[in-house]
Design a protein around this motif. Structure first.
Motif, PDB file in Angstrom:
ATOM      1  N   PRO A   8       0.598  -1.178   0.180  1.00  0.00           N
ATOM      2  CA  PRO A   8      -0.215  -0.466   0.198  1.00  0.00           C
ATOM      3  C   PRO A   8       1.033   1.316  -0.072  1.00  0.00           C
ATOM      4  O   PRO A   8       1.620   1.333   0.728  1.00  0.00           O
ATOM      5  N   LEU A   9       0.105   2.464  -0.566  1.00  0.00           N
ATOM      6  CA  LEU A   9       0.986   3.477  -0.866  1.00  0.00           C
ATOM      7  C   LEU A   9       1.926   4.069   0.826  1.00  0.00           C
ATOM      8  O   LEU A   9       2.984   4.271   0.525  1.00  0.00           O
ATOM      9  N   LYS A  10       0.738   3.842   2.091  1.00  0.00           N
ATOM     10  CA  LYS A  10       1.216   4.514   3.279  1.00  0.00           C
ATOM     11  C   LYS A  10       2.901   3.438   3.573  1.00  0.00           C
ATOM     12  O   LYS A  10       3.992   4.214   4.278  1.00  0.00           O
ATOM     13  N   LYS A  11       2.686   2.225   3.254  1.00  0.00           N
ATOM     14  CA  LYS A  11       4.248   1.746   3.226  1.00  0.00           C
ATOM     15  C   LYS A  11       5.322   1.543   2.492  1.00  0.00           C
ATOM     16  O   LYS A  11       6.315   1.292   2.030  1.00  0.00           O
ATOM     17  N   HIS A  12       5.315   2.693   1.392  1.00  0.00           N
ATOM     18  CA  HIS A  12       6.221   2.915   0.389  1.00  0.00           C
ATOM     19  C   HIS A  12       7.014   4.805   1.072  1.00  0.00           C
ATOM     20  O   HIS A  12       6.578   5.536   1.403  1.00  0.00           O
ATOM     21  N   THR A  13       8.134   3.960   1.049  1.00  0.00           N
ATOM     22  CA  THR A  13       9.011   4.212   2.184  1.00  0.00           C
ATOM     23  C   THR A  13      10.341   5.386   0.455  1.00  0.00           C
ATOM     24  O   THR A  13      10.502   4.820  -0.585  1.00  0.00           O
ATOM     25  N   PRO A  14      11.014   5.878   1.037  1.00  0.00           N
ATOM     26  CA  PRO A  14      12.384   7.148  -0.456  1.00  0.00           C
ATOM     27  C   PRO A  14      12.783   6.141  -0.644  1.00  0.00           C
ATOM     28  O   PRO A  14      13.123   5.681  -1.920  1.00  0.00           O
ATOM     29  N   GLN A  15      13.520   4.946   0.345  1.00  0.00           N
ATOM     30  CA  GLN A  15      14.172   4.446   0.144  1.00  0.00           C
ATOM     31  C   GLN A  15      13.359   2.906  -0.397  1.00  0.00           C
ATOM     32  O   GLN A  15      14.599   2.302  -1.498  1.00  0.00           O
ATOM     33  N   LEU A  16      12.459   2.470  -0.884  1.00  0.00           N
ATOM     34  CA  LEU A  16      11.522   1.513  -1.755  1.00  0.00           C
ATOM     35  C   LEU A  16      11.705   1.954  -3.238  1.00  0.00           C
ATOM     36  O   LEU A  16      12.566   1.291  -3.924  1.00  0.00           O
ATOM     37  N   TYR A  17      11.554   3.198  -3.358  1.00  0.00           N
ATOM     38  CA  TYR A  17      11.661   3.857  -4.745  1.00  0.00           C
ATOM     39  C   TYR A  17      12.995   3.661  -5.339  1.00  0.00           C
ATOM     40  O   TYR A  17      12.617   2.880  -6.640  1.00  0.00           O
ATOM     41  N   THR A  18      14.107   3.905  -4.427  1.00  0.00           N
ATOM     42  CA  THR A  18      15.459   4.202  -4.641  1.00  0.00           C
ATOM     43  C   THR A  18      15.853   2.418  -5.227  1.00  0.00           C
ATOM     44  O   THR A  18      16.364   2.308  -5.580  1.00  0.00           O
ATOM     45  N   ASP A  19      15.349   1.491  -3.881  1.00  0.00           N
ATOM     46  CA  ASP A  19      15.856   0.429  -5.135  1.00  0.00           C
ATOM     47  C   ASP A  19      14.740  -0.205  -5.836  1.00  0.00           C
ATOM     48  O   ASP A  19      15.926  -0.969  -6.733  1.00  0.00           O
ATOM     49  N   ILE A  20      13.822  -0.556  -5.762  1.00  0.00           N
ATOM     50  CA  ILE A  20      13.048  -0.753  -7.692  1.00  0.00           C
ATOM     51  C   ILE A  20      13.574   0.362  -8.480  1.00  0.00           C
ATOM     52  O   ILE A  20      14.064  -0.217  -9.088  1.00  0.00           O
ATOM     53  N   PHE A  21      14.464   1.945  -8.865  1.00  0.00           N
ATOM     54  CA  PHE A  21      14.464   2.175  -9.890  1.00  0.00           C
ATOM     55  C   PHE A  21      16.176   1.719  -9.894  1.00  0.00           C
ATOM     56  O   PHE A  21      16.436   1.534 -11.144  1.00  0.00           O
ATOM     57  N   ALA A  22      16.556   1.617  -8.974  1.00  0.00           N
ATOM     58  CA  ALA A  22      18.080   0.633  -8.869  1.00  0.00           C
ATOM     59  C   ALA A  22      18.362  -0.103 -10.044  1.00  0.00           C
ATOM     60  O   ALA A  22      18.811  -0.481 -10.546  1.00  0.00           O
ATOM     61  N   VAL A  23      17.774  -1.282  -9.622  1.00  0.00           N
ATOM     62  CA  VAL A  23      17.597  -2.018 -10.062  1.00  0.00           C
ATOM     63  C   VAL A  23      16.521  -2.340 -11.816  1.00  0.00           C
ATOM     64  O   VAL A  23      17.469  -2.296 -13.026  1.00  0.00           O
ATOM     65  N   ASN A  24      15.370  -2.039 -12.130  1.00  0.00           N
ATOM     66  CA  ASN A  24      14.882  -2.282 -13.050  1.00  0.00           C
ATOM     67  C   ASN A  24      15.268  -1.383 -13.900  1.00  0.00           C
ATOM     68  O   ASN A  24      14.812  -1.091 -14.872  1.00  0.00           O
ATOM     69  N   VAL A  25      15.996  -0.203 -13.898  1.00  0.00           N
ATOM     70  CA  VAL A  25      15.989   1.162 -14.603  1.00  0.00           C
ATOM     71  C   VAL A  25      17.375   2.018 -14.353  1.00  0.00           C
ATOM     72  O   VAL A  25      18.003   1.670 -15.738  1.00  0.00           O
ATOM     73  N   ILE A  26      17.798   1.619 -13.551  1.00  0.00           N
ATOM     74  CA  ILE A  26      19.065   3.088 -12.943  1.00  0.00           C
ATOM     75  C   ILE A  26      20.263   2.157 -14.340  1.00  0.00           C
ATOM     76  O   ILE A  26      20.914   2.319 -14.717  1.00  0.00           O
ATOM     77  N   SER A  27      20.233   0.534 -13.392  1.00  0.00           N
ATOM     78  CA  SER A  27      21.399  -0.343 -13.705  1.00  0.00           C
ATOM     79  C   SER A  27      21.407  -0.961 -15.438  1.00  0.00           C
ATOM     80  O   SER A  27      22.835  -0.883 -16.342  1.00  0.00           O
ATOM     81  N   GLY A  28      20.103  -1.088 -16.015  1.00  0.00           N
ATOM     82  CA  GLY A  28      20.201  -1.094 -17.412  1.00  0.00           C
ATOM     83  C   GLY A  28      20.418  -0.151 -17.955  1.00  0.00           C
ATOM     84  O   GLY A  28      21.271  -0.820 -19.361  1.00  0.00           O
ATOM     85  N   PHE A  29      20.637   1.164 -18.003  1.00  0.00           N
ATOM     86  CA  PHE A  29      20.664   1.938 -18.626  1.00  0.00           C
ATOM     87  C   PHE A  29      22.320   2.261 -18.617  1.00  0.00           C
ATOM     88  O   PHE A  29      23.038   2.534 -19.279  1.00  0.00           O
ATOM     89  N   GLU A  30      22.440   1.671 -17.114  1.00  0.00           N
ATOM     90  CA  GLU A  30      23.868   1.988 -17.206  1.00  0.00           C
ATOM     91  C   GLU A  30      24.542   1.035 -18.094  1.00  0.00           C
ATOM     92  O   GLU A  30      26.413   1.694 -18.429  1.00  0.00           O
ATOM     93  N   ILE A  31      24.290  -0.143 -18.089  1.00  0.00           N
ATOM     94  CA  ILE A  31      24.570  -1.006 -18.469  1.00  0.00           C
ATOM     95  C   ILE A  31      24.961  -0.421 -20.298  1.00  0.00           C
ATOM     96  O   ILE A  31      26.095  -0.738 -20.554  1.00  0.00           O
ATOM     97  N   ALA A  32      23.288  -0.618 -20.940  1.00  0.00           N
ATOM     98  CA  ALA A  32      23.432   0.658 -22.029  1.00  0.00           C
ATOM     99  C   ALA A  32      24.343   1.142 -22.452  1.00  0.00           C
ATOM    100  O   ALA A  32      25.122   1.590 -23.247  1.00  0.00           O
ATOM    101  N   LYS A  33      24.576   1.853 -21.516  1.00  0.00           N
ATOM    102  CA  LYS A  33      25.925   3.637 -21.804  1.00  0.00           C
ATOM    103  C   LYS A  33      27.618   2.410 -22.017  1.00  0.00           C
ATOM    104  O   LYS A  33      28.114   2.564 -23.567  1.00  0.00           O
ATOM    105  N   ILE A  34      27.588   1.555 -21.381  1.00  0.00           N
ATOM    106  CA  ILE A  34      28.703   0.318 -21.588  1.00  0.00           C
ATOM    107  C   ILE A  34      29.322   0.400 -22.970  1.00  0.00           C
ATOM    108  O   ILE A  34      29.492   0.026 -23.459  1.00  0.00           O
ATOM    109  N   LEU A  35      27.718  -0.504 -23.080  1.00  0.00           N
ATOM    110  CA  LEU A  35      27.766  -1.564 -24.259  1.00  0.00           C
ATOM    111  C   LEU A  35      27.164  -0.613 -25.696  1.00  0.00           C
ATOM    112  O   LEU A  35      27.765  -0.660 -26.913  1.00  0.00           O
TER     113      LEU A  35
END
Ligand SMILES: NC(=O)c1ccc[n+]([C@@H]2O[C@H](COP(=O)([O-])OP(=O)(O)OC[C@H]3O[C@@H](n4cnc5c(N)ncnc54)[C@H](OP(=O)(O)O)[C@@H]3O)[C@@H](O)[C@H]2O)c1
Length: 252
Positions: free
Chosen positions: A99-126
């Motif tokens: 539920p939204l009330k259990k979402h924390t800034p850390q949760l967004y950070t952790d999910i974005f780190a794997v799902n988005v940022i690391s994928g785009f960082e690997i794409a940058k290298i490739l």
């Protein structure tokens, strides 16, 4: 000539130790590709390697993709062995239904780190000439949650929407380097991530979700086949698109 063949191509796949990433690895190998596979769980990654088509050349990188300091060095080392890269599938992902009330800034950070940022960082290298073949194709696994609202998925949906829109921008930027970039948006697929989600939301909610799939729940191979299409010459005029692979879920 088989337009769907991946023969003589090296494909790098994240999330290769489980679910959709494992299936992408196996199906790409059956289509003739050699592979560089990334995940944290060495035992499960070895299991994926044992499932590949005979004669497949496979290199592995055991690492947390959110915290690799020398990522480029590791990729360079593997490319020296496997040859330059012709394709990339970013399958690694984490999902949390809360539920939204259990979402924390850390949760967004952790999910974005794997799902988005690391994928785009690997794409940058490739995307660097020294690691890529003349043409290459990048595929980012998004989700229908990036297009359709789902309860408890604020952080996850936001990350998957970011994958689709980010991939579209990469497609514009990288076309001049001979790289096509697309995303794939699956609905529910029979993998460990789904089992965990069903445990969290309970039987009734799970039953509701199942009912929304006119063709039922998907199998990992259904997504892997879409990825093979996007990696192969059969899709050579497709870039910046989001291929929905959802058994009819988003057609409601
Ligand atoms: N299954 C579905 O219903 C569904 C639907 C839509 C979209 N998707 C998306 O499809 C992708 C694959 O999902 P799946 O169902 O196959 O999930 P899964 O079976 O749980 O596999 C997730 C993969 O991501 C890897 N991973 C997670 N965090 C990582 C990290 N920090 N560093 C390196 N690797 C990491 C895991 O490897 P290690 O644990 O070994 O590191 C594992 O190989 C995800 O992006 C997911 O959001 C899935």
């Amino acid at each position: 000539m088989n337009q769907f063949s991946l023969k003589d191509r090296t494909i790098l796949i994240t999330g290769a130790s489980s679910g959709i990433g494992r299936s992408c690895s196996v199906e790409c190998s059956k289509s003739g590709a050699d592979l560089i596979l990334i995940a944290r769980n060495e035992e499960e990654l070895k299991k994926t390697v044992s499932m590949l088509a005979p004669d497949t050349k496979a290199e592995t990188i055991i690492a947390d993709i959110t915290g690799i300091e020398n990522l480029e060095d590791l990729i360079a080392e593997k490319v020296a062995v496997s040859g330059k890269i012709s394709g990339f599938i970013h399958c690694a992902g984490i999902e949390k239904t809360l539920p939204l009330k259990k979402h924390t800034p850390q949760l967004y950070t952790d999910i974005f780190a794997v799902n988005v940022i690391s994928g785009f960082e690997i794409a940058k290298i490739l995307s660097l000439k020294k690691y890529k073949n003349e043409t290459s194709s990048f595929v980012f696994i998004s989700s229908v949650a990036g297009m359709v609202g789902e309860i408890g998925k604020a952080a996850y949906s936001a990350s998957k929407g970011a994958v689709v829109s980010g991939a579209r921008s990469l497609a514009m930027e990288l076309s001049r380097s001979g790289i096509r970039v697309n995303s794939v948006s699956p609905a529910m697929v029979n993998t460990p991530i789904l089992e965990k989600m069903f445990e969290n939301i309970g039987e009734d909610a799970a039953e509701e979700i199942l009912k929304k799939h006119p063709l039922g729940i998907g199998e990992p191979e259904d997504v892997a086949n879409a990825c093979i299409f996007l990696l192969s010459d059969a899709s050579k005029w497709i870039t910046g698109s989001n291929l929905v692979v959802d058994g009819g879920y988003s057609a409601h």
